[in-house]
Design an enzyme around this catalytic site. Structure first.
Site, PDB file in Angstrom:
ATOM      1  N   SER A   1       4.233   5.219 -11.972  1.00 50.95           N
ATOM      2  CA  SER A   1       3.873   3.835 -12.077  1.00 50.95           C
ATOM      3  C   SER A   1       2.693   3.571 -13.018  1.00 50.95           C
ATOM      4  O   SER A   1       2.468   2.424 -13.374  1.00 50.95           O
ATOM      5  CB  SER A   1       3.521   3.307 -10.680  1.00 50.95           C
ATOM      6  OG  SER A   1       2.417   4.008 -10.148  1.00 50.95           O
TER       7      SER A   1
ATOM      8  N   SER B   1       3.058   9.460 -10.040  1.00 52.58           N
ATOM      9  CA  SER B   1       2.705   8.336 -10.923  1.00 52.58           C
ATOM     10  C   SER B   1       1.626   8.618 -11.946  1.00 52.58           C
ATOM     11  O   SER B   1       1.403   7.818 -12.845  1.00 52.58           O
ATOM     12  CB  SER B   1       2.270   7.133 -10.085  1.00 52.58           C
ATOM     13  OG  SER B   1       3.366   6.546  -9.445  1.00 52.58           O
TER      14      SER B   1
ATOM     15  N   LYS C   1      -5.647   1.071 -14.730  1.00 54.65           N
ATOM     16  CA  LYS C   1      -4.369   0.664 -14.142  1.00 54.65           C
ATOM     17  C   LYS C   1      -4.550  -0.609 -13.331  1.00 54.65           C
ATOM     18  O   LYS C   1      -5.526  -0.742 -12.571  1.00 54.65           O
ATOM     19  CB  LYS C   1      -3.835   1.795 -13.269  1.00 54.65           C
ATOM     20  CG  LYS C   1      -2.456   1.553 -12.697  1.00 54.65           C
ATOM     21  CD  LYS C   1      -1.955   2.788 -11.945  1.00 54.65           C
ATOM     22  CE  LYS C   1      -0.568   2.586 -11.368  1.00 54.65           C
ATOM     23  NZ  LYS C   1      -0.068   3.831 -10.699  1.00 54.65           N
TER      24      LYS C   1
END
Lengths: 441, 441
Positions: free
Chosen positions: B148, B172, B78
């Site tokens: 996210s 997330s 990420k």
């Protein structure tokens, strides 16, 4: 200017720069001070005058109306905090000359406020470990400046910069402040973001601030937006209406005669100034805070240093390694009980502290210890641990002197997120403690 | 090999590489998969095949006896997690093309374990914000992959890499796992160091792990040394001796028919497999966890983003700015009460969870939402928030299908620091849930 530049506080520098009497580039006087004193104090892990001067010139070009509240103030940065323009070496062979191009969150804030990032100050390895860096105490080079924020405490105490950043996981900000005879604020946990700092204990790591003048701490709380729900009154604290709670805590047997003497003197001086003082006995649960703090550091250090351990185990100090290998076989159950018990005590200590103008407790066990090679032990943090893990703000207020002429401070403590009120109190208390015999000059 | 490389799990890659049937450089098949699919899925914020291949060749040169437990396994990262070899851009204009030369602690661990860091996956800005990145759901490009950790969920669900790292501050990690039909483990808070990640909420931010196979999560728990005090038995869980606590929680009114159907099916399937199931009513205090979580994120976000706000306010998403300017005038008192109340509930929920083989709760409110420009909303995290702030480990177990053919998973939850036991349970439960109709292929 009546005073040489290196003697100025941050607040004075800001005022003189604002009125045009000082340019940021005049910081070359501080560079000269560093160059004169660093051979003795050895506070800097990295210092590059060219980069500092380039930054100073850039700051001088900023139009007056765009200047921040710290415009032109030199700040030393503990070498566990990432800075874009300087390496971050963690006093670890793994990170020698390492230079991630990253500004920690606190550095972004300082730069946006106009600070002149002056260099990186020495720390113990990863702000852990008992082994000290090469730094000496400016008031007696045979003695330790404390640690782990060894360089930050020393260079502020030695008038090389007016401000510096430290960190505290045990007693790494407050203890050096006492040993170097300066002020330090360890704010409420996470009141200033700790992003961009090497992590040791997520529950305890706290960014700390050094200055020689309490007004400079006020300035920094404005910069970092440390705001109490109820701001303190504009009028100075009336000491005749103040009540101080003296907390010996379970660590008291470690207090040496030098500290006991400072403690008694502080009480007498406050009483003489019209304040009420009383001893506070904490509930017996608080006696466990030392072991709970230890459990948390041990287990959080295990997570924090796993990556370094797996990558370069032979380059880690055994003090770091013992966390990862869990040499004490500490259990998750012990870790969780430590978390939960401490969390239960946080609102309890807030309530106790709220009954007083401030709590007062030792910052240290003694004067700065004499350095002995090869460990260069940075001193005993016992009196700091509980306040760190309880997350309360602490200010070291200097004022007292030990039998060897070294400074001794006391800690003022207030409930979480009351930094403004605490500094409001310190502004009067420091004047009282100043009669204790210590004078920084 | 009967399966193409991109269909292999991490565990399979490790076994084939160990036996010499696969070289790390064979990961070029994954590169081809990315190049084929990325125009649709758009999961990568930065992808550089040359660097990946160079890393693969370097891994191939490591002598067999020095290879780590993840040798040759491709991992997506990420883009809020710092990596030395790739930029870290945070889906923020401030950090476009920014490239700090720093490996986050988790990246150090992965590299030391032989992982092939494959590229940076899309995130919402700083892993905050409702606004989604360009990424689409691989199972229906009109729909969101969640967020996210949008890219990490999507590229694992799309067979581009077997493993990816996400983070969770609200929902997330777990929500994208449900939307993409894959497994995710959100471990106990700080069980894996979050150092080297952009910070949002220090109390909530948690590193998360994605895979398509529960055995791969076991592998990752070994790599990251997530060890229960009492390891689970070697024998598989006997479902006829298992008891599951179904927790609707105060968020239940948000569950849509798709999720209610998955919930009922899960119960029936578990009962049919011989397990006991019962509904668990949490004490009413737990109803406040949503607002307490919000208070903490809001006030911790204030500290976290102050530096960016002061430096480049015009380049921040208004969602981020509202934290710093405290648009809701949240008080420190509210923040502290939120901390203290949640801390009080953590041992309570540990005790409740310990009465069951695992707790089961929704991962999402519904199937992945249809994307609408310009927001590209990443979906509702309501069911995840309380577990994040309570610090308990959560695994999303896929298995169910919504009316639009999209995957729906359920969350299995266990007491803090019992990841091994939780995965031991998941290994049997996933076989039961697999009858729910979802098949990843």
């Amino acid at each position: 200017m009546s005073k040489p530049l290196h003697k100025l506080s941050a607040t004075e520098v800001v005022a003189l720069t604002r009125s045009g009497k000082l340019s940021v580039e005049d910081a070359k006087a501080l560079i000269a001070r560093v160059q004169e004193r660093d051979p003795v104090v050895k506070g800097w892990a990295h210092f590059d005058p060219e980069i500092v001067l380039a930054s100073a010139r850039a700051l001088d070009k900023i139009p007056t109306e765009k200047r921040g509240p710290l415009h032109g103030v030199a700040v030393g940065v503990k070498d566990v905090i990432y800075t874009k323009d300087f390496p971050t070496q963690q006093f670890s062979p793994i990170y020698k000359d390492d230079h991630p191009k990253l500004d920690a969150s606190c550095i972004l804030t300082l730069r946006a406020s106009g600070a002149l990032i002056f260099g990186k100050t020495h720390t113990t390895e990863f702000a852990t470990c008992q082994k000290g860096p090469p730094t000496s105490n400016p008031h007696d080079p045979k003695r330790s400046p404390g640690g782990s924020s060894s360089g930050s405490g020393a260079v502020v105490g030695d008038f090389q910069v007016p401000l510096a950043l430290g960190t505290q996981t045990g007693g790494s900000t407050i203890r050096p402040a006492s040993y170097n005879g300066i002020f330090a604020l360890k704010p409420t946990w996470n009141a200033i973001s700790r992003e961009g700092l090497k992590m040791y204990s997520i529950t305890c790591d706290t960014l700390g601030l050094y200055s020689r003048d309490v007004k400079d701490l006020d300035l920094l709380t404005e910069v970092f937006r440390l705001k109490d729900d109820v701001p303190p009154p504009a009028a100075p604290l009336d000491l005749t209406k103040a009540k101080f709670g003296f907390v010996k805590s379970h660590v008291w047997p470690k207090a040496q005669p030098s500290v006991i003497s400072a403690w008694e003197t502080a009480k007498e001086l406050l009483v003489a100034a019209g304040a009420e003082v009383e001893e506070v006995d904490l509930p017996t649960d608080f006696d466990n805070l030392g072991i709970w703090h230890r459990n948390i550091l041990h287990m959080e250090g295990q997570a924090a240093f796993l990556g370094d351990y797996l990558s370069t185990p032979e380059q880690l100090d055994p003090w770091v390694t013992k966390h990862v290998v869990n040499d004490t076989a500490t259990t998750r159950k012990e870790q969780l009980e430590s978390y939960d018990n401490i969390a239960r005590l946080r609102p309890v200590i807030d309530s106790i502290a709220a009954k007083y103008t401030a709590l007062i407790t030792p910052s240290v066990t003694d004067e700065a210890p004499v350095l002995e090679e090869p460990l260069r032990f940075t001193g005993d943090a016992s009196f700091n641990l509980m306040w760190t893990v309880l997350h309360l703000p602490v200010v070291n207020v200097p004022g007292f002197v030990g039998p060897n002429g070294m400074p001794i401070g006391l800690s003022l403590v207030s409930p979480r997120y009351t930094e403004q009120a605490l500094l409001h109190t310190v502004r009067q208390v420091e004047k009282v403690f100043a009669k204790g015999g210590w004078k920084l000059e």
